[in-house]
Write a protein that holds these residues in place. Structure first.
Motif, PDB file in Angstrom:
ATOM      1  N   LEU A   1      81.719 -22.922   3.415  1.00  0.00           N
ATOM      2  CA  LEU A   1      81.488 -23.226   4.767  1.00  0.00           C
ATOM      3  C   LEU A   1      82.107 -21.755   4.765  1.00  0.00           C
ATOM      4  O   LEU A   1      83.095 -21.454   4.716  1.00  0.00           O
ATOM      5  N   TYR A   2      82.054 -21.111   5.938  1.00  0.00           N
ATOM      6  CA  TYR A   2      82.488 -19.227   6.117  1.00  0.00           C
ATOM      7  C   TYR A   2      82.812 -19.685   8.065  1.00  0.00           C
ATOM      8  O   TYR A   2      82.226 -19.740   8.433  1.00  0.00           O
ATOM      9  N   TYR A   3      82.935 -18.607   8.012  1.00  0.00           N
ATOM     10  CA  TYR A   3      83.654 -18.093   9.623  1.00  0.00           C
ATOM     11  C   TYR A   3      84.226 -16.747   9.718  1.00  0.00           C
ATOM     12  O   TYR A   3      84.960 -16.275   8.289  1.00  0.00           O
ATOM     13  N   LYS A   4      83.935 -16.047  10.074  1.00  0.00           N
ATOM     14  CA  LYS A   4      84.083 -14.507  10.490  1.00  0.00           C
ATOM     15  C   LYS A   4      84.277 -14.393  11.777  1.00  0.00           C
ATOM     16  O   LYS A   4      83.238 -14.077  12.537  1.00  0.00           O
ATOM     17  N   ASP A   5      85.551 -13.279  12.554  1.00  0.00           N
ATOM     18  CA  ASP A   5      85.960 -13.049  13.216  1.00  0.00           C
ATOM     19  C   ASP A   5      86.258 -11.915  13.287  1.00  0.00           C
ATOM     20  O   ASP A   5      86.722 -11.183  12.509  1.00  0.00           O
ATOM     21  N   MET A   6      85.364 -10.986  14.602  1.00  0.00           N
ATOM     22  CA  MET A   6      84.803  -9.626  14.469  1.00  0.00           C
ATOM     23  C   MET A   6      85.676  -8.884  16.093  1.00  0.00           C
ATOM     24  O   MET A   6      85.487  -9.323  16.823  1.00  0.00           O
ATOM     25  N   GLN A   7      86.433  -8.019  15.579  1.00  0.00           N
ATOM     26  CA  GLN A   7      87.279  -7.471  16.514  1.00  0.00           C
ATOM     27  C   GLN A   7      86.677  -5.884  16.734  1.00  0.00           C
ATOM     28  O   GLN A   7      85.771  -4.947  15.241  1.00  0.00           O
ATOM     29  N   ASP A   8      86.480  -4.856  16.873  1.00  0.00           N
ATOM     30  CA  ASP A   8      86.151  -3.428  17.952  1.00  0.00           C
ATOM     31  C   ASP A   8      84.752  -3.467  16.730  1.00  0.00           C
ATOM     32  O   ASP A   8      83.771  -2.180  16.092  1.00  0.00           O
ATOM     33  N   VAL A   9      83.816  -4.139  17.789  1.00  0.00           N
ATOM     34  CA  VAL A   9      82.176  -4.639  16.960  1.00  0.00           C
ATOM     35  C   VAL A   9      81.211  -3.195  18.050  1.00  0.00           C
ATOM     36  O   VAL A   9      81.931  -2.983  18.700  1.00  0.00           O
ATOM     37  N   ASN A  10      80.917  -2.209  16.619  1.00  0.00           N
ATOM     38  CA  ASN A  10      79.811  -1.161  17.095  1.00  0.00           C
ATOM     39  C   ASN A  10      78.416  -2.005  17.278  1.00  0.00           C
ATOM     40  O   ASN A  10      77.957  -2.304  16.240  1.00  0.00           O
ATOM     41  N   THR A  11      77.707  -2.524  18.333  1.00  0.00           N
ATOM     42  CA  THR A  11      77.265  -3.064  18.786  1.00  0.00           C
ATOM     43  C   THR A  11      75.418  -1.860  18.310  1.00  0.00           C
ATOM     44  O   THR A  11      75.636  -0.638  18.630  1.00  0.00           O
ATOM     45  N   TYR A  12      74.929  -2.361  18.355  1.00  0.00           N
ATOM     46  CA  TYR A  12      73.389  -1.939  17.329  1.00  0.00           C
ATOM     47  C   TYR A  12      71.901  -2.187  18.190  1.00  0.00           C
ATOM     48  O   TYR A  12      71.908  -3.675  18.534  1.00  0.00           O
ATOM     49  N   THR A  13      70.949  -1.804  18.175  1.00  0.00           N
ATOM     50  CA  THR A  13      69.782  -2.004  18.918  1.00  0.00           C
ATOM     51  C   THR A  13      69.480  -2.223  16.574  1.00  0.00           C
ATOM     52  O   THR A  13      69.486  -1.077  15.830  1.00  0.00           O
ATOM     53  N   LEU A  14      68.530  -3.366  16.682  1.00  0.00           N
ATOM     54  CA  LEU A  14      67.694  -2.533  15.312  1.00  0.00           C
ATOM     55  C   LEU A  14      66.411  -3.404  15.310  1.00  0.00           C
ATOM     56  O   LEU A  14      64.891  -4.191  16.498  1.00  0.00           O
ATOM     57  N   GLU A  15      65.622  -1.953  15.305  1.00  0.00           N
ATOM     58  CA  GLU A  15      63.846  -1.627  15.347  1.00  0.00           C
ATOM     59  C   GLU A  15      63.441  -1.618  13.814  1.00  0.00           C
ATOM     60  O   GLU A  15      63.749  -0.718  12.981  1.00  0.00           O
ATOM     61  N   ASN A  16      62.433  -2.950  13.406  1.00  0.00           N
ATOM     62  CA  ASN A  16      62.057  -2.948  12.318  1.00  0.00           C
ATOM     63  C   ASN A  16      62.683  -3.195  10.997  1.00  0.00           C
ATOM     64  O   ASN A  16      64.178  -3.763  11.080  1.00  0.00           O
ATOM     65  N   VAL A  17      63.307  -1.617  10.848  1.00  0.00           N
ATOM     66  CA  VAL A  17      64.863  -1.318   9.987  1.00  0.00           C
ATOM     67  C   VAL A  17      65.533  -0.339   9.993  1.00  0.00           C
ATOM     68  O   VAL A  17      66.832  -0.038   9.266  1.00  0.00           O
ATOM     69  N   ARG A  18      65.653   0.383  11.024  1.00  0.00           N
ATOM     70  CA  ARG A  18      66.107   1.762  12.038  1.00  0.00           C
ATOM     71  C   ARG A  18      66.929   1.150  13.078  1.00  0.00           C
ATOM     72  O   ARG A  18      67.386   0.217  13.458  1.00  0.00           O
ATOM     73  N   ILE A  19      68.764   1.424  12.826  1.00  0.00           N
ATOM     74  CA  ILE A  19      69.641   0.602  12.776  1.00  0.00           C
ATOM     75  C   ILE A  19      70.211   1.538  14.025  1.00  0.00           C
ATOM     76  O   ILE A  19      70.210   2.973  14.068  1.00  0.00           O
ATOM     77  N   ARG A  20      70.722   1.358  15.069  1.00  0.00           N
ATOM     78  CA  ARG A  20      70.486   2.466  16.377  1.00  0.00           C
ATOM     79  C   ARG A  20      72.106   2.091  16.677  1.00  0.00           C
ATOM     80  O   ARG A  20      71.918   1.132  17.703  1.00  0.00           O
ATOM     81  N   TYR A  21      73.632   2.768  16.800  1.00  0.00           N
ATOM     82  CA  TYR A  21      73.934   2.081  16.973  1.00  0.00           C
ATOM     83  C   TYR A  21      74.874   2.560  18.481  1.00  0.00           C
ATOM     84  O   TYR A  21      74.113   4.152  18.900  1.00  0.00           O
ATOM     85  N   ARG A  22      76.074   2.207  19.389  1.00  0.00           N
ATOM     86  CA  ARG A  22      76.095   2.693  20.406  1.00  0.00           C
ATOM     87  C   ARG A  22      77.726   3.616  20.166  1.00  0.00           C
ATOM     88  O   ARG A  22      77.650   4.122  21.073  1.00  0.00           O
ATOM     89  N   ALA A  23      78.250   3.494  19.075  1.00  0.00           N
ATOM     90  CA  ALA A  23      79.326   4.487  18.899  1.00  0.00           C
ATOM     91  C   ALA A  23      79.855   3.620  20.090  1.00  0.00           C
ATOM     92  O   ALA A  23      80.988   4.653  20.245  1.00  0.00           O
ATOM     93  N   ASN A  24      80.509   2.770  20.223  1.00  0.00           N
ATOM     94  CA  ASN A  24      82.043   2.849  21.467  1.00  0.00           C
ATOM     95  C   ASN A  24      82.747   1.352  21.235  1.00  0.00           C
ATOM     96  O   ASN A  24      83.288   1.557  21.734  1.00  0.00           O
ATOM     97  N   ASN A  25      82.326   0.945  20.186  1.00  0.00           N
ATOM     98  CA  ASN A  25      83.400  -0.121  19.941  1.00  0.00           C
ATOM     99  C   ASN A  25      83.966  -1.122  20.642  1.00  0.00           C
ATOM    100  O   ASN A  25      84.615  -1.627  21.282  1.00  0.00           O
ATOM    101  N   ASP A  26      82.740  -1.717  21.424  1.00  0.00           N
ATOM    102  CA  ASP A  26      82.903  -2.132  23.404  1.00  0.00           C
ATOM    103  C   ASP A  26      82.313  -3.769  22.794  1.00  0.00           C
ATOM    104  O   ASP A  26      82.615  -4.087  23.923  1.00  0.00           O
ATOM    105  N   ALA A  27      82.584  -4.411  21.419  1.00  0.00           N
ATOM    106  CA  ALA A  27      82.295  -5.944  21.681  1.00  0.00           C
ATOM    107  C   ALA A  27      83.145  -6.401  20.972  1.00  0.00           C
ATOM    108  O   ALA A  27      83.493  -6.312  20.020  1.00  0.00           O
ATOM    109  N   VAL A  28      83.009  -8.110  20.240  1.00  0.00           N
ATOM    110  CA  VAL A  28      83.894  -8.717  19.893  1.00  0.00           C
ATOM    111  C   VAL A  28      83.403  -9.339  19.729  1.00  0.00           C
ATOM    112  O   VAL A  28      81.499  -9.777  19.750  1.00  0.00           O
ATOM    113  N   ALA A  29      82.386 -10.156  18.413  1.00  0.00           N
ATOM    114  CA  ALA A  29      81.416 -11.085  17.367  1.00  0.00           C
ATOM    115  C   ALA A  29      82.154 -12.495  17.211  1.00  0.00           C
ATOM    116  O   ALA A  29      83.631 -11.766  16.120  1.00  0.00           O
ATOM    117  N   TYR A  30      81.439 -12.917  16.531  1.00  0.00           N
ATOM    118  CA  TYR A  30      81.709 -14.448  15.510  1.00  0.00           C
ATOM    119  C   TYR A  30      80.377 -14.571  14.648  1.00  0.00           C
ATOM    120  O   TYR A  30      79.826 -14.335  14.871  1.00  0.00           O
TER     121      TYR A  30
END
Length: 819
Positions: free
Chosen positions: A618-647
């Motif tokens: 069982l696992y849980y991950k709490d993430m801060q200062d997340v660098n969001t991105y879009t995924l196109e096939n295997v290409r990752i394009r970041y927004r480079a702004n740390n504007d999100a949190v995630a879990y």
């Protein structure tokens, strides 16, 4: 010959034959660490093998008056090799105690107590080489037993909601890298790790120790072979080939292993919907050289050179989608081509000093250089039309009405040159046999030169589509537009960036006997400090600290272990994470932070008198200062702004053992939920949010034809988020791709299966393995989508997400030889 000479010759022959014909016996009881008898242990001398009974008793007859080596093997214990010399008719007693520290099964390593306490998932190279898959290699197996991927042709993988950039890969303790500009699986070519050179594979899916680097998701720790004898291998198929060789000098000081690989993906690309003129060529050469001048010192060098050449000329494509009542077809006619090149060089020097059994020191220096080119000019004219669904119609299945006509021109002239240098020192110290201290210090310099020039022009029904970010009157065609023609997307940027990093770690390992078991503990701290600089770029130095803890408790009365792991896992930004979607570098991007909690149960048991293991996490991950991105096939394009949190939270269950006697198989199940909150707008699915996963890695053989082996690889994953059109709000587009379903199977005839029963002079005894077989990829011909292509319908003003399907059913023939 005189009578005297004849007499002495006959006497010598008779005496020596009598002496060597005499035998003795070695007998005893094989015990485990608790002095309990082990049933089913094999004791082998040359071609002779005996097995212990239910009391652990064995007896084996061996030649007298000569040195013999007995090998004690059991599926759940470390192998023991012991030398003996018995006199004629002597019965020698030997009661070995087998250690479970490094248990090994044929095909899969079931790690011993300490590795299990550290959360290691281990797989042997034999399984990696046998299991069928489009890419083969270590990553092919990891996608079943510990990671996830919905891409047929890529070796990249995600772990527990992370992306492809969140995974560490080490070879001989040296961190390795992959190309930067790859945007699709068919461009990727060969993984760095050469399966023919591997000795050991360890994988950590989360909650790993402080000694490993600064990524948020996983660690793949590879150890290459250090040869003890000469060997060679060859593998050939319709997808390419590989050769390898290894050897050791007569004085045992020098040893080397190396391999060459060639890959041709045209067989796979030709099975896709897009018709192309395409012949990609990928090759690499890799070697590992070792020099051991004394028992205290060892020096090694790991080198790799690779070249990926990707020439792609699409011709036509037709994709049918929609519903039974309203089928729709996308027809595309292409002009132009793509020319991509990825050339990398890697070299690493490692020295190891071991003054005694309790102390060890290593110095490692490595350099990685990559030159990458991505050039393309492709014009796509598309027709979006309605399909005749009337079965009795003469035009059944044909497009009868075009709802949208348009074209799309894509242009790129992207170049990247990167040089990465590392220097580090590590040490370990054992005290009183119960405490182990480890430490390390590392310096890294990264120099990146990047030019990105990309633009896209879209024409829909005769009108050039302007980007929505420009304020343009929308009264066409009544009044002509007289402003400048602007590409729908336009990215132009040149970046010269340097990143200097200093990092280090210290950790402590111990074990302690408790009332009903043993407690294992690992506690450590990791720190990382970095600064980004370059042309028109300046930033302040940033520093992060990562405390980590692992606890495990092993019961005495049964093979059951409980494990708890927690800690902070920071991921300081690499160059790709500093560059936003317009190509601009933001030097002040923070390190993403992930707080891990992992609770696991590891249970070993017997079923049908065979060993099995059930692991639940069982696992849980709490993430801060997340660098969001879009995924196109295997290409990752970041927004480079740390504007999100995630879990992310979920559960992984792995069951493996001998479902078929003598072979090892795996069944895995996973549930996961991964969401992010951008700018407090609410939680939405992350690009890698894959709720359910089922995987089967199965090995079998024909009972009446034991030489015929069957290897099966089955994966079912629920669909990933389908992405959104350019400039669209991700919160508006929360659709998912269809579920990923795939089955690969291989049928191999192993000519060397009965080598133990063949006489010494037989020609097949020269081979450790000689097999020929057929592989069927995507056996059930499922249509799996990797991304969506978004097409505008000028008639309804809607945009359609049209799936980009991957490979269909493909047949491959493969020959494998090992000496």
């Amino acid at each position: 010959m005189t009578l005297s000479k004849l007499y002495h010759t006959l006497l010598f022959t008779l005496v020596t034959s009598v002496l060597f014909a005499q035998t003795g016996k070695i007998t005893g009881v094989v015990l485990d660490e608790k002095n309990q008898p082990i049933e089913g242990a094999n004791i082998t001398f040359e071609s002779k093998t005996v097995t212990t009974d239910n009391t652990g008793f064995y007896v084996i007859e061996v030649p007298a008056n000569q040195r013999v080596l007995l090998v004690f093997n059991h599926v759940a214990f470390k192998k023991i090799t012991a030398p003996f010399e018995v006199k004629p008719k002597e019965v020698l007693e030997f009661n070995p105690v087998m250690d479970s520290e490094n248990e090994q099964l044929e095909g899969v390593v079931i790690t011993g107590i300490r590795p299990r306490a550290r959360g290691i998932l281990s797989v042997t190279p034999e399984v990696v080489r046998k299991i069928p898959g489009l890419n083969g290699g270590v990553e092919n197996v990891l996608k079943i037993v510990g990671a996830s991927s919905n891409s047929d042709m890529s070796s990249q993988y995600s772990v527990r909601g992370g992306n492809y950039d969140e995974n560490l890969v080490y070879v001989n303790e040296i961190e390795v890298y992959r190309p930067f500009l790859i945007r699709s699986g068919q461009q990727e070519g060969l993984s760095f790790v050469n399966s023919d050179l591997i000795q050991k594979i360890d994988f950590y899916a989360g909650g790993f120790e402080a000694r490993f680097g600064d990524k948020m998701s996983s660690v793949l720790d590879i150890t290459y072979q250090k040869p003890k004898e000469f060997g060679a291998s060859m593998d050939a198929s319709f997808l390419g080939g590989a050769v390898s060789a290894k050897g050791i000098s007569k004085d045992k000081m020098w040893s080397a292993i190396g391999g060459l690989r060639y890959r041709d993906n045209s067989l796979l690309v030709n099975s896709q919907e897009t018709q192309t003129n395409f012949r990609p060529r990928f090759w690499d050469g890799q070697f590992n050289l070792n020099y051991t001048p004394s028992e205290f010192w060892n020096f090694s060098f790991l080198g790799n050179a690779s070249s990926n050449r990707y020439n792609y000329q699409p011709l036509t494509r037709q994709t049918n989608f929609g519903t039974l009542d309203e089928p729709i077809a996308l027809q595309v006619f292409y002009e132009g081509q793509e020319d991509d090149r990825y050339q990398t060089l890697f070299g690493a020097f490692k020295s190891t000093f071991t003054p005694n059994d309790n102390n060890n020191y290593r110095f490692i220096a490595s350099a990685y250089h990559t030159q990458e080119q991505e050039y393309f000019d492709i014009d796509a004219s598309y027709f979006l039309g309605e399909v005749d669904a009337n079965i009795g119609s003469e035009t059944f299945g044909n497009v009868t009405f075009n709802r949208a006509i348009g074209s799309q021109l894509n242009h790129a002239r992207n170049n990247l040159d990167a040089l990465i240098f590392n220097a580090e020192v590590k040490g370990s110290n054992n005290q009183t046999g119960k405490h182990r201290f480890e430490w390390g210090l590392k310096y890294t310099h990264e120099n990146i030169r990047d030019r990105i020039v990309e633009w896209e022009v879209i024409d829909s029904a005769g009108f050039s589509i302007n980007p929505p970010v420009i304020d343009i009157p929308v009264d066409q065609p009544y009044n002509p537009y007289v402003g400048p023609l602007v590409p729908f997307q336009n990215v132009r940027e040149t970046n010269f960036i340097s990143i200097d990093r200093i990092s280090g770690f210290a950790q402590w390992n111990t074990s302690r006997r408790m009332r009903k078991g043993t407690l294992y503990a690992n506690a450590g701290m990791r720190w990382h400090s970095w600064m980004v600089s370059g042309r028109s770029v300046a930033s302040n130095r940033q520093t992060v600290f990562s405390p980590r803890l692992q606890l495990a408790y092993k019961l005495d009365n049964k093979d059951m272990l409980f494990r708890l792991a927690t800690g902070y896992y920071y991921q300081p930004p690499f160059y790709r994470e500093l560059r936003d979607q317009l190509g601009v570098v933001n030097p002040d991007v923070k390190a993403q932070q992930s707080l891990h909690f992992v609770l696991a149960n590891d249970y070993g048991f017997s079923m049908w008198k065979r060993p099995f293991r059930l692991v639940t996490e069982l696992y849980y991950k709490d993430m801060q200062d997340v660098n969001t991105y879009t995924l196109e096939n295997v290409r990752i394009r970041y927004r480079a702004n740390n504007d999100a949190v995630a879990y992310t939270y979920g559960m992984d269950v792995r069951l493996h053992g001998e479902f078929v006697k003598g072979t090892e198989s795996w069944f895995t199940f996973g549930y996961m939920k991964a969401e992010e909150n951008q700018n407090n707008r609410g939680y939405i699915a992350r690009p890698t949010d894959q709720r359910l996963k089922f995987g089967i890695l199965f090995q079998d053989y024909m009972p009446n034809i034991p030489n015929l082996k069957i290897y099966m690889n089955i994966v079912y994953n629920t669909g990933l988020p389908g992405g959104s059109p350019s400039y669209a709000d991700a919160y508006t587009y929360q659709t998912r791709l269809r579920d990923y379903r795939r089955a690969d199977v291989g049928f191999f005839y192993v000519f060397t299966e009965k080598n133990g029963q063949r006489p010494d002079g037989h020609w097949l005894k020269k081979f450790k393995d000689l097999s020929l077989g057929v592989e069927i990829f995507n056996m059930f011909n499922n249509q799996n989508a990797i991304t969506n292509t978004w097409v505008r319908d000028a008639y309804t003003k809607n945009q359609f997400g049209i799936p980009n399907y991957m490979t269909t059913r493909v047949f491959n023939m493969r020959l494998s030889i090992r000496l």
